[in-house]
Design a protein around this motif. Structure first.
Motif, mmCIF file in Angstrom:
data_model
loop_
_atom_site.group_PDB
_atom_site.id
_atom_site.type_symbol
_atom_site.label_atom_id
_atom_site.label_comp_id
_atom_site.label_asym_id
_atom_site.label_seq_id
_atom_site.Cartn_x
_atom_site.Cartn_y
_atom_site.Cartn_z
ATOM 1 N N GLY A 88 0.788 -1.223 0.000
ATOM 2 C CA GLY A 88 0.000 0.000 0.000
ATOM 3 C C GLY A 88 0.817 1.268 0.000
ATOM 4 O O GLY A 88 2.036 1.274 0.210
ATOM 5 N N SER A 89 0.116 2.374 -0.230
ATOM 6 C CA SER A 89 0.776 3.646 -0.491
ATOM 7 C C SER A 89 1.537 4.196 0.706
ATOM 8 O O SER A 89 2.522 4.922 0.531
ATOM 9 N N SER A 90 1.127 3.879 1.937
ATOM 10 C CA SER A 90 1.859 4.412 3.090
ATOM 11 C C SER A 90 3.263 3.818 3.178
ATOM 12 O O SER A 90 4.222 4.517 3.510
ATOM 13 N N VAL A 91 3.405 2.532 2.828
ATOM 14 C CA VAL A 91 4.728 1.893 2.829
ATOM 15 C C VAL A 91 5.537 2.376 1.624
ATOM 16 O O VAL A 91 6.734 2.678 1.746
ATOM 17 N N SER A 93 5.368 5.192 0.122
ATOM 18 C CA SER A 93 5.778 6.572 0.366
ATOM 19 C C SER A 93 6.866 6.656 1.435
ATOM 20 O O SER A 93 7.795 7.463 1.328
ATOM 21 N N ALA A 94 6.765 5.807 2.460
ATOM 22 C CA ALA A 94 7.769 5.813 3.528
ATOM 23 C C ALA A 94 9.133 5.409 2.993
ATOM 24 O O ALA A 94 10.158 6.021 3.342
ATOM 25 N N LEU A 95 9.183 4.395 2.128
ATOM 26 C CA LEU A 95 10.468 3.973 1.566
ATOM 27 C C LEU A 95 11.007 5.038 0.616
ATOM 28 O O LEU A 95 12.215 5.325 0.615
ATOM 29 N N ARG A 96 10.153 5.646 -0.163
ATOM 30 C CA ARG A 96 10.597 6.719 -1.064
ATOM 31 C C ARG A 96 11.224 7.862 -0.265
ATOM 32 O O ARG A 96 12.290 8.377 -0.626
ATOM 33 N N LEU A 97 10.591 8.260 0.823
ATOM 34 C CA LEU A 97 11.118 9.347 1.642
ATOM 35 C C LEU A 97 12.461 8.959 2.257
ATOM 36 O O LEU A 97 13.415 9.754 2.250
ATOM 37 N N ALA A 98 12.559 7.737 2.772
ATOM 38 C CA ALA A 98 13.814 7.288 3.383
ATOM 39 C C ALA A 98 14.931 7.224 2.348
ATOM 40 O O ALA A 98 16.077 7.612 2.626
ATOM 41 N N LEU A 99 14.629 6.758 1.147
ATOM 42 C CA LEU A 99 15.628 6.712 0.081
ATOM 43 C C LEU A 99 16.063 8.117 -0.312
ATOM 44 O O LEU A 99 17.260 8.382 -0.497
ATOM 45 N N SER A 100 15.105 9.002 -0.432
ATOM 46 C CA SER A 100 15.425 10.380 -0.790
ATOM 47 C C SER A 100 16.372 11.007 0.219
ATOM 48 O O SER A 100 17.380 11.629 -0.149
ATOM 49 N N ARG A 101 16.079 10.839 1.492
ATOM 50 C CA ARG A 101 16.919 11.434 2.530
ATOM 51 C C ARG A 101 18.303 10.791 2.570
ATOM 52 O O ARG A 101 19.311 11.472 2.786
ATOM 53 N N ALA A 102 18.373 9.478 2.358
ATOM 54 C CA ALA A 102 19.659 8.776 2.443
ATOM 55 C C ALA A 102 20.555 9.044 1.240
ATOM 56 O O ALA A 102 21.778 8.894 1.322
ATOM 57 N N LEU A 103 19.974 9.454 0.112
ATOM 58 C CA LEU A 103 20.748 9.672 -1.106
ATOM 59 C C LEU A 103 21.041 11.147 -1.367
ATOM 60 O O LEU A 103 21.689 11.483 -2.350
ATOM 61 N N ARG A 104 20.585 12.029 -0.489
ATOM 62 C CA ARG A 104 20.846 13.459 -0.676
ATOM 63 C C ARG A 104 22.279 13.818 -0.305
ATOM 64 O O ARG A 104 22.922 13.146 0.499
ATOM 65 N N GLU A 105 22.748 14.907 -0.905
ATOM 66 C CA GLU A 105 24.052 15.431 -0.531
ATOM 67 C C GLU A 105 24.123 15.657 0.976
ATOM 68 O O GLU A 105 23.196 16.200 1.575
ATOM 69 N N GLY A 106 25.208 15.198 1.591
ATOM 70 C CA GLY A 106 25.395 15.385 3.020
ATOM 71 C C GLY A 106 24.751 14.333 3.895
ATOM 72 O O GLY A 106 24.867 14.397 5.130
ATOM 73 N N ILE A 272 9.927 0.813 -12.942
ATOM 74 C CA ILE A 272 8.594 1.304 -12.611
ATOM 75 C C ILE A 272 8.755 2.678 -11.966
ATOM 76 O O ILE A 272 9.285 2.802 -10.862
ATOM 77 N N VAL A 273 8.306 3.708 -12.661
ATOM 78 C CA VAL A 273 8.289 5.055 -12.106
ATOM 79 C C VAL A 273 7.040 5.176 -11.245
ATOM 80 O O VAL A 273 5.927 4.968 -11.730
ATOM 81 N N THR A 274 7.210 5.477 -9.981
ATOM 82 C CA THR A 274 6.080 5.409 -9.060
ATOM 83 C C THR A 274 5.058 6.513 -9.317
ATOM 84 O O THR A 274 5.374 7.593 -9.826
ATOM 85 N N ASN A 275 3.842 6.219 -8.913
ATOM 86 C CA ASN A 275 2.754 7.177 -9.005
ATOM 87 C C ASN A 275 3.122 8.468 -8.283
ATOM 88 O O ASN A 275 2.863 9.580 -8.763
ATOM 89 N N GLU A 276 3.774 8.334 -7.125
ATOM 90 C CA GLU A 276 4.129 9.510 -6.336
ATOM 91 C C GLU A 276 5.170 10.367 -7.055
ATOM 92 O O GLU A 276 5.112 11.604 -7.003
ATOM 93 N N ALA A 277 6.114 9.752 -7.726
ATOM 94 C CA ALA A 277 7.152 10.519 -8.419
ATOM 95 C C ALA A 277 6.571 11.410 -9.504
ATOM 96 O O ALA A 277 7.145 12.455 -9.843
ATOM 97 N N LEU A 278 5.436 11.014 -10.071
ATOM 98 C CA LEU A 278 4.853 11.740 -11.193
ATOM 99 C C LEU A 278 3.865 12.820 -10.777
ATOM 100 O O LEU A 278 3.281 13.504 -11.645
ATOM 101 N N LEU A 279 3.668 13.026 -9.480
ATOM 102 C CA LEU A 279 2.695 14.023 -9.028
ATOM 103 C C LEU A 279 2.919 15.413 -9.633
ATOM 104 O O LEU A 279 1.952 16.100 -9.982
ATOM 105 N N PRO A 280 4.165 15.879 -9.776
ATOM 106 C CA PRO A 280 4.333 17.225 -10.350
ATOM 107 C C PRO A 280 3.866 17.340 -11.800
ATOM 108 O O PRO A 280 3.715 18.454 -12.306
ATOM 109 N N TYR A 281 3.637 16.212 -12.447
ATOM 110 C CA TYR A 281 3.254 16.227 -13.850
ATOM 111 C C TYR A 281 1.777 15.880 -14.061
ATOM 112 O O TYR A 281 1.355 15.637 -15.186
ATOM 113 N N ARG A 282 1.022 15.885 -12.981
ATOM 114 C CA ARG A 282 -0.429 15.788 -13.126
ATOM 115 C C ARG A 282 -0.928 17.072 -13.783
ATOM 116 O O ARG A 282 -0.440 18.169 -13.500
#
Length: 436
Positions: A88-91, A93-106, A272-282
């Motif tokens: 489901g979407s809560s999991v 989204s949680a993994l996407r957020l954790a990946l984003s934070r872990a892969l950011r500069e710094g 698979i490009v996630t549904n959440e990643a494409l939100l800015p292009y709705r």
């Protein structure tokens, strides 16, 4: 409904330097999923995330996550993504957020994750999930009208088209990942001037430029998915080439529709490009005011305001002769998913309105995505006007349909001012000669 959040910030940069290139398909704002392994090894396939020109091995990296993200990463370590998609979407989204934070500069996780990266050039892919059921829709009114005019000149667009998202159930067993090769199909055909049909290799082989939609969390039998709840069930998107044997199709499609003309090969891009990643292009879903407006179960303010997706699409062709001379693929056409007559939410709502239960890993094809102009055709059938006009390639070769040795390449990406570019990679497949 998912909302824009910190993962979409266009100013984010990654410590993986290749992810910061303005031309990359896979910036830190994308983070698509696939199943991969190193080439030429007996390794098991496992889940990975694209970041720049690298793959983050989630099986190796899963220990750095916690909470819902940890559950998601553990599921991604499996040989298919079905379990993760079912969470489901809560999991997701949680993994996407954790990946984003872990892969950011710094990020403090950099030292732990650096050894979990593998160059994309060193990996091979499998299907990202087990596809249980596959439904192919027919959502481009421009494609439907042009093709209809070839098969039914007096009645090109059937009366139900503008009322209902048309689709048929395809065969999932022959869907394969980018790099697929397949033999030219054989089947029964009947020439217009022939007294009876014959069996032989397809002579009018065609591609179809489509967007693929992966279902995540399913629904119970008898419980339709409401239009505005579709985001809880759509996991993500890919590029999709639904190969078609047009001469076999013309003979067999009445009265029940596609069969052998469509079930011999279909090819998906690996990511698979996630549904959440494409939100800015709705973007706004537009329906001509003169057309029938969608019935209540297919209509909502949300769907009208942001139901469409602005995905730029293109098709290229590389012949055997071009490969021999090291010539790159030649572009045949460009289109956009925004031209779709029906939104993804409408496809989901209609598919389940009768109580049909979707399951994690189920797959929708959007149908051929053609634009309003002839040169935006998403199939060779359209570009050659039913085989009556040859398409000229830069090296002087001509095509009316796809020939043996031809490789079809499809690409897709989202791009606009003030938003990070999101790419899909590409889907590549090659036609081999038919069996003797």
């Amino acid at each position: 409904m998912p909302v824009l959040n910190e993962t979409h910030n266009p100013d984010l940069r990654s410590w993986v330097s290749s992810a910061n290139s303005p031309e990359t398909d896979f910036p830190i704002q994308n983070l698509p999923f696939a199943e991969f392994r190193r080439k030429y090894t007996g390794e098991s396939f496992r889940g990975g995330v694209a970041i720049g020109d690298q793959v983050l091995d989630l099986a190796a990296a899963q220990t750095i996550f916690s909470g819902k993200a940890a559950f998601g990463a553990s599921a991604c370590a499996e040989s298919t993504l079905n379990t993760f998609m079912s969470m489901g979407s809560s999991v997701w989204s949680a993994l996407r957020l954790a990946l984003s934070r872990a892969l950011r500069e710094g990020a403090k996780e950099q030292s732990e994750l650096e050894h979990c990266l593998i160059a994309q050039s060193d990996v091979e892919f499998s299907l990202p999930c087990t596809i249980g059921d596959y439904t192919d829709f027919y959502t481009s009114v421009f494609h439907a009208t042009r093709v209809g005019s070839l098969f039914r000149p007096d009645n090109p667009l059937l009366p139900n088209y503008k009322w209902v998202p048309i689709g048929y159930h395809g065969r999932s067993s022959s869907i394969d990942v980018s790099g697929q090769t397949f033999k030219r199909p054989q089947g029964q055909v009947k020439a217009a001037d022939a007294a009876e049909p014959s069996v032989g290799p397809c002579k009018r082989l065609d591609y179809e430029l489509e967007v693929g939609i992966y279902i995540g969390e399913g629904n119970a039998p008898g419980e339709p998915i409401a239009l505005d709840d579709s985001d809880q069930h759509v996991f993500g998107y890919c590029l999709f080439n639904d190969w078609s044997a047009r001469d076999i199709q013309a003979w067999e499609y009445q009265p029940l529709g596609p069969f052998l003309a469509k079930n011999f090969a279909s090819t998906v891009s690996p990511w698979i490009v996630t549904n959440e990643a494409l939100l800015p292009y709705r973007t706004e879903f537009k329906r001509d005011a003169a057309d029938p407006q969608p019935l209540p179960y297919l209509s909502s303010d949300t769907n009208s305001e942001e139901g469409a997706l602005d995905i730029k699409l293109e098709v290229l062709l590389q012949t055997q002769q071009m490969r021999t001379h090291n010539e790159p693929p030649a572009k045949l056409s460009e289109s956009n998913f925004v031209y779709s007559y029906w939104t993804v939410a409408q496809m989901v709502a209609h598919h389940t309105v009768n109580g049909c239960n979707l399951r994690p890993g189920d797959f929708f094809g959007s149908g051929t995505q053609s634009g309003p102009e002839h040169e935006q055709g998403g199939s060779m059938l359209e570009l050659s006007r039913g085989g009556k006009e040859s398409v000229s390639l830069p090296n002087g070769e001509q095509r009316t349909f796809v020939e043996d040795g031809d490789t079809v390449v499809m690409r897709g990406y989202c791009e606009k001012e003030g938003v990070a570019r999101i790419g899909f990679g590409e889907v590549v497949s090659t036609v081999l000669p038919a069996n003797n």
